[in-house]
Design a protein around this motif. Structure first.
Motif, PDB file in Angstrom:
ATOM      1  N   LEU A  22       0.821  -1.214   0.000  1.00 42.00           N
ATOM      2  CA  LEU A  22       0.000   0.000   0.000  1.00 42.00           C
ATOM      3  C   LEU A  22       0.855   1.264   0.000  1.00 42.00           C
ATOM      4  N   ALA A  23       1.948   1.249   0.741  1.00 35.66           N
ATOM      5  CA  ALA A  23       2.767   2.458   0.842  1.00 35.66           C
ATOM      6  C   ALA A  23       3.566   2.714  -0.434  1.00 35.66           C
ATOM      7  N   TYR A  24       4.034   1.632  -1.063  1.00 34.56           N
ATOM      8  CA  TYR A  24       5.005   1.820  -2.152  1.00 34.56           C
ATOM      9  C   TYR A  24       4.440   1.598  -3.547  1.00 34.56           C
ATOM     10  N   TRP A  25       3.288   0.956  -3.644  1.00 35.80           N
ATOM     11  CA  TRP A  25       2.824   0.576  -4.977  1.00 35.80           C
ATOM     12  C   TRP A  25       1.469   1.154  -5.334  1.00 35.80           C
ATOM     13  N   ARG A  26       1.009   2.151  -4.591  1.00 38.20           N
ATOM     14  CA  ARG A  26      -0.199   2.870  -5.013  1.00 38.20           C
ATOM     15  C   ARG A  26       0.226   4.186  -5.667  1.00 38.20           C
ATOM     16  N   ASP A  27      -0.496   4.576  -6.715  1.00 33.99           N
ATOM     17  CA  ASP A  27      -0.239   5.879  -7.331  1.00 33.99           C
ATOM     18  C   ASP A  27      -1.079   6.939  -6.631  1.00 33.99           C
ATOM     19  N   GLU A  28      -0.746   8.164  -6.938  1.00 32.47           N
ATOM     20  CA  GLU A  28      -1.339   9.295  -6.231  1.00 32.47           C
ATOM     21  C   GLU A  28      -2.872   9.263  -6.094  1.00 32.47           C
ATOM     22  N   PRO A  29      -3.623   8.974  -7.176  1.00 33.73           N
ATOM     23  CA  PRO A  29      -5.096   9.007  -7.031  1.00 33.73           C
ATOM     24  C   PRO A  29      -5.618   7.941  -6.072  1.00 33.73           C
ATOM     25  N   ARG A  46     -11.120  11.427  -1.700  1.00 34.33           N
ATOM     26  CA  ARG A  46     -11.587  10.902  -2.994  1.00 34.33           C
ATOM     27  C   ARG A  46     -10.424  10.704  -3.964  1.00 34.33           C
ATOM     28  N   GLY A  47      -9.200  11.020  -3.509  1.00 35.95           N
ATOM     29  CA  GLY A  47      -8.043  10.836  -4.381  1.00 35.95           C
ATOM     30  C   GLY A  47      -7.615  12.096  -5.108  1.00 35.95           C
ATOM     31  N   ASP A  48      -8.235  13.236  -4.768  1.00 38.10           N
ATOM     32  CA  ASP A  48      -7.813  14.513  -5.359  1.00 38.10           C
ATOM     33  C   ASP A  48      -6.856  15.185  -4.380  1.00 38.10           C
ATOM     34  N   HIS A  49      -5.621  15.329  -4.770  1.00 39.20           N
ATOM     35  CA  HIS A  49      -4.593  15.751  -3.815  1.00 39.20           C
ATOM     36  C   HIS A  49      -3.993  17.109  -4.136  1.00 39.20           C
ATOM     37  N   SER A  50      -3.295  17.626  -3.142  1.00 40.51           N
ATOM     38  CA  SER A  50      -2.551  18.865  -3.343  1.00 40.51           C
ATOM     39  C   SER A  50      -1.355  18.573  -4.244  1.00 40.51           C
ATOM     40  N   GLU A  51      -0.711  19.619  -4.709  1.00 44.03           N
ATOM     41  CA  GLU A  51       0.432  19.419  -5.614  1.00 44.03           C
ATOM     42  C   GLU A  51       1.648  18.844  -4.894  1.00 44.03           C
TER      43      GLU A  51
END
Lengths: 274, 327
Positions: free
Chosen positions: A96-103, A248-253
């Motif tokens: 989960l920590a290393y293999w998920r992308d930002e969204p 929801r997966g919308d993140h800051s820059e």
């Protein structure tokens, strides 16, 4: 290799390993509980990743130690939460920590905000620790035994983080003209991200009793923070409110570059063990 | 282990000039007892200890950087937590040691000033870079391993606050060495790329780690006096020999090659023969011409300068609180 490093002389060992009783007690979370554990785990991991930067750069040696200690506590919380979140889908904390992308991350924007100067870091800590303390205090009553157990352990540590941040808010706000100016700037730069912490997403409706309703925390968090701000002769900042969206997966820059750094080595060696 | 003959701390022919307090100091040393901060001590003893303890403290503080470099990129959360704890321990060691030095009459501010002005020394090893994750393993195994060999005898150093600080530090260092060994073991059991990373790192750190024990005995001018004062217990070469004897079987378990083609067991001597250490490199790095000297000091200076306003705020706030408490 064992996941345990025993060393009596070493004070931090219990935060390094996953608490055995938590691992064993953990039933597999439902999909919704897993998603909720991800919210909480991501908040802690992202904040710890930010704080870890300070080590060897803090204003004094005691703060290298204090900020390092806080980061270490938060990694401990993140590991327990991600371990629990991953069990449902057969993934480890590291998957989960290393293999998920930002969204796919669920952190709130507050935790993603950059360290800035020491006053910004303290402002972020002040808000984060107050929020986490009230959250974990309430989560101890969760109908989900694993979340309740994680919260019971975390709340004691977060209580110390809260105290640390309060002492620094007072020192900086009432210290010198420069520190006061910086504290006011730090607080007003971070305040737009408070609102997102209290937003009830649809997930919460499906987790009545298991999760803490974010909007229910506002009263207690404000009741704890405002008197400190008053003592520090600081106004509650008014102005921008960030629309958030981290759940929801919308993140800051800030999250993208942070993940690039966090994940770079693990991703360069798929399948490797460390 | 043989200890070379050492000179007396005082010249016995001049015993008549020895004051009562000096005699008491000499008696304590002769009885292998502890000297405490309020005891009388010769200026040379005090200066030697201040130099040694502050250098040791600075080494802990500068030593946070090569490993701090990998906290944000550690490849698993467990490793991240362990590394964070380790670097935090080093800050703690720096604190104990600065406190021990303070009992000798030097302030932490002055020691910090000396460090960031480039006037104080710290262990040369930290002027080497840590470009790969395997360096977290090699630093723990080799650098902390060498530090333990140096430091365990210091637990019996004649100066009480130093010896007691070292007891605590050594306990934590043994944890550090073990975690370094574990990192390398995991890499050596891993993919070809991981094994290559581990061997490359051992190649880079092995010789600098051997240099950590200091110059050879016949080129170590301060050693004899430090041994006479029961600060130092074993010679540089003896400690180095002991360290290599400890490493060889551990290297076999790891499956790494120690990068010394002349390293072999000498039956007659009952110890390992080893190749020549490049002392030119050692002196170059010591003189400020190592790979990362400037970078290490700059980081320390930046942290100090950028933290100035925070320390001023804390002091101003404490002063205001004190006034309030009186009023």
């Amino acid at each position: 290799m064992s996941d345990t490093i025993e060393q009596d002389a070493h004070g931090h060992v219990d935060t390094i390993q996953l608490s055995a009783e938590l691992v064993e007690a953990a039933s597999v979370a439902s999909h919704d509980v897993a998603e909720y554990a991800l919210w909480l785990g991501d908040d802690s991991l992202v904040l710890a990743q930010n704080l870890g930067w300070w080590i060897s750069r803090a204003p004094e040696l005691e703060e290298d130690i204090a900020l390092g200690n806080i980061a270490l506590d938060l990694i401990g919380h993140a590991r327990s939460l991600l371990h629990y979140a991953g069990a449902e889908s057969g993934r480890t904390e590291d998957d989960l920590a290393y293999w998920r992308d930002e969204p796919q991350w669920r952190s709130a924007h507050l935790f993603e905000q950059p360290n800035g100067d020491f006053a910004h870091t303290i402002a972020r800590q002040f808000i984060a620790a107050h929020y986490l303390f009230e959250l974990y205090s309430a989560l101890m009553q969760s109908t989900d035994a694993t979340l309740a157990a994680i919260a019971a352990k975390a709340v004691k540590e977060v209580d110390y983080h809260r105290d640390h941040s309060i002492q620094w808010v007072l020192r900086l706000a009432l210290g010198t003209e420069e520190s006061r100016r910086r504290m006011i700037t730090g607080l007003s730069d971070l305040w737009p991200f408070v609102e997102e912490l209290f937003v009830d997403e649809p997930l919460i409706d499906r987790l009545e009793g298991a999760a803490v309703r974010p909007s229910s925390l506002r009263g207690a968090v404000e009741a704890a923070m405002f008197p400190v701000l008053a003592e520090a002769e600081l106004d509650v900042p008014r102005g921008f409110i960030s629309s958030g969206g981290g759940r929801r997966g919308d993140h800051s820059e800030n999250l993208g570059p942070m993940l690039a750094e966090l994940q770079v080595l693990a991703r360069a060696h798929p399948g490797a063990k460390w | 282990m043989t200890i070379p003959p050492v000179p007396y701390a005082i010249d016995p022919d001049n015993a008549a000039t020895v004051s009562a307090e000096e005699q008491q100091f000499n008696d304590l040393i002769a009885a292998d007892s502890r000297i405490e901060p309020r005891d009388w001590m010769p200026d040379g003893y005090r200066k030697t200890l201040i130099r040694q303890i502050s250098q040791h403290a600075h080494s802990e503080i500068i030593g946070m950087q090569p490993e701090g470099n990998w906290i944000t990129r550690a490849p698993s959360l467990k490793r991240k937590a362990i590394l964070l704890a380790k670097v935090q321990d080093e800050a703690g060691h720096g604190l104990y040691l600065y406190s021990a030095a303070q009992t000798l009459g030097i302030s932490r501010d002055l020691m910090t000033e000396q460090l960031i002005a480039g006037k104080a020394r710290y262990s040369s090893i930290f002027n080497y870079p840590s470009p790969t994750w395997a360096d977290m393993g090699a630093i723990g195994w080799l650098v902390d391993g060498a530090a333990i060999c140096n430091q365990v005898p210091l637990c019996r150093a004649s100066y009480g606050p130093y010896g007691r600080a070292m007891v605590r530090i050594c306990k934590e260092e043994s944890f550090h060495q073990r975690q370094g060994f574990e990192i390398l073991l995991e890499l050596m059991n891993g993919t070809p790329a991981q094994r290559e990373m581990a061997q490359d790192s051992v190649n880079r750190w092995y010789w600098p780690a051997l240099q950590m024990f200091g110059p050879p005995d016949d080129d170590s001018p301060n050693s004899a006096q430090s041994m006479a004062w029961n600060i130092k217990r074993f010679s540089n070469d003896d400690l180095r020999q002991r360290f290599v004897g400890m490493l060889v079987p551990q290297a076999e378990v790891l499956g790494v090659t120690l990068p010394d083609p002349d390293l072999r067991w000498n039956e007659e001597k009952g110890a390992y023969d080893m190749g020549e250490i490049d002392w030119t490199e050692f002196h170059e790095v010591l003189a400020g011409r190592g790979p990362a000297n400037a970078r290490r000091l700059q980081r320390r200076r930046d942290a100090h300068d950028e933290g100035q306003w925070v320390r001023e705020a804390a002091a101003a706030y404490a002063a205001k609180q004190a006034v309030k408490a009186v009023a």
